[in-house]
Design a protein around this motif. Structure first.
Motif, PDB file in Angstrom:
ATOM      1  N   HIS A  12       0.863  -1.188   0.000  1.00 28.02           N
ATOM      2  CA  HIS A  12       0.000   0.000   0.000  1.00 28.02           C
ATOM      3  C   HIS A  12       0.898   1.236   0.000  1.00 28.02           C
ATOM      4  CE1 HIS A  12      -2.326  -3.269   1.835  1.00 28.02           C
ATOM      5  NE2 HIS A  12      -3.311  -2.759   1.110  1.00 28.02           N
ATOM      6  N   HIS A  66      -5.534   1.328   4.897  1.00 22.54           N
ATOM      7  CA  HIS A  66      -6.359   0.527   4.001  1.00 22.54           C
ATOM      8  C   HIS A  66      -7.125  -0.498   4.826  1.00 22.54           C
ATOM      9  CE1 HIS A  66      -7.630  -1.529   0.375  1.00 22.54           C
ATOM     10  NE2 HIS A  66      -7.299  -2.669   0.970  1.00 22.54           N
ATOM     11  N   ASP A  67      -8.428  -0.586   4.594  1.00 24.51           N
ATOM     12  CA  ASP A  67      -9.262  -1.611   5.211  1.00 24.51           C
ATOM     13  C   ASP A  67      -9.100  -1.671   6.737  1.00 24.51           C
ATOM     14  OD1 ASP A  67     -11.142  -3.666   5.278  1.00 24.51           O
ATOM     15  OD2 ASP A  67      -9.598  -5.214   5.044  1.00 24.51           O
ATOM     16  N   ARG A  68      -9.148  -0.513   7.386  1.00 26.46           N
ATOM     17  CA  ARG A  68      -9.063  -0.392   8.846  1.00 26.46           C
ATOM     18  C   ARG A  68      -7.712  -0.812   9.428  1.00 26.46           C
ATOM     19  NH1 ARG A  68     -13.951  -3.199  11.251  1.00 26.46           N
ATOM     20  NH2 ARG A  68     -13.672  -4.576   9.493  1.00 26.46           N
ATOM     21  N   SER A  70      -3.712   0.665   9.565  1.00 27.96           N
ATOM     22  CA  SER A  70      -2.875   1.813   9.232  1.00 27.96           C
ATOM     23  C   SER A  70      -1.472   1.624   9.789  1.00 27.96           C
ATOM     24  CB  SER A  70      -3.490   3.113   9.765  1.00 27.96           C
ATOM     25  OG  SER A  70      -3.484   3.137  11.170  1.00 27.96           O
ATOM     26  N   ASP A 120      -4.384  -2.137  13.737  1.00 27.16           N
ATOM     27  CA  ASP A 120      -5.325  -2.991  13.026  1.00 27.16           C
ATOM     28  C   ASP A 120      -6.636  -2.925  13.801  1.00 27.16           C
ATOM     29  OD1 ASP A 120      -6.858  -4.929  11.807  1.00 27.16           O
ATOM     30  OD2 ASP A 120      -5.242  -6.405  11.704  1.00 27.16           O
ATOM     31  N   ARG A 122      -9.528  -4.075  12.849  1.00 28.39           N
ATOM     32  CA  ARG A 122     -10.495  -5.112  12.468  1.00 28.39           C
ATOM     33  C   ARG A 122     -10.854  -6.042  13.628  1.00 28.39           C
ATOM     34  NH1 ARG A 122      -7.140  -6.950   7.308  1.00 28.39           N
ATOM     35  NH2 ARG A 122      -5.644  -6.917   9.001  1.00 28.39           N
TER      36      ARG A 122
END
Length: 149
Positions: A12, A66-68, A70, A120, A122
């Motif tokens: 990323h 990206h997608d929760r 960083s 993270d 998630r």
């Protein structure tokens, strides 16, 4: 966990670079042009504000999300970039070749990462790892833990 954070950066490359202009923070979209371990490489122009800001104060942060997940990196911009790295960056980036007539019309800097935060969001509870790459210290934490004292 640090390898996971570095791998995240390899996958990323678009993020936000924060500099300082006097006493004001300045952020802008930036792209990692090359990565060697925990050193990130960037390119810009001498005519841009970001170049002047980095010359005045080389302290920066770079954030990718990206997608929760960083990763935030901090350190000091270093303009001592080898010529072969400059050529590689220019040759491997279509946008640079489209905007600039040759590799030597740009300025390049690297960010040897001194500190890295990996978040993270998630799982529950979230994962927060802090790395001090100057000392090799790795700490676990939780989002906002520094502010909960």
């Amino acid at each position: 966990m640090i390898e996971q954070a570095l791998e995240f950066l390899r996958n990323h490359v678009e993020g936000v670079l924060a500099t300082v202009d006097g006493d004001r923070p300045c952020v802008r979209a930036f792209q990692i042009m090359k990565q060697e371990g925990s050193t990130l490489y960037f390119a810009t122009s001498e005519r841009k504000e970001v170049y002047c800001q980095l010359r005045q104060n080389p302290k920066v942060e770079f954030l990718v999300m990206h997608d929760r997940v960083s990763v935030r990196c901090s350190g000091r911009a270093d303009f001592d970039v080898a010529d072969n790295d400059k050529r590689w960056i220019y040759d491997h980036n279509e946008v640079l070749r489209r905007l600039y007539p040759s590799y030597d019309t740009m300025v390049y800097f690297k960010l040897p990462v001194e500190r890295m935060d990996y978040y993270d969001l998630r799982p529950t509870p979230p994962i927060h790892q802090m790395f001090d790459l100057t000392t090799g210290v790795e700490q676990e934490g939780f989002v906002g833990a520094r502010f909960m004292k």
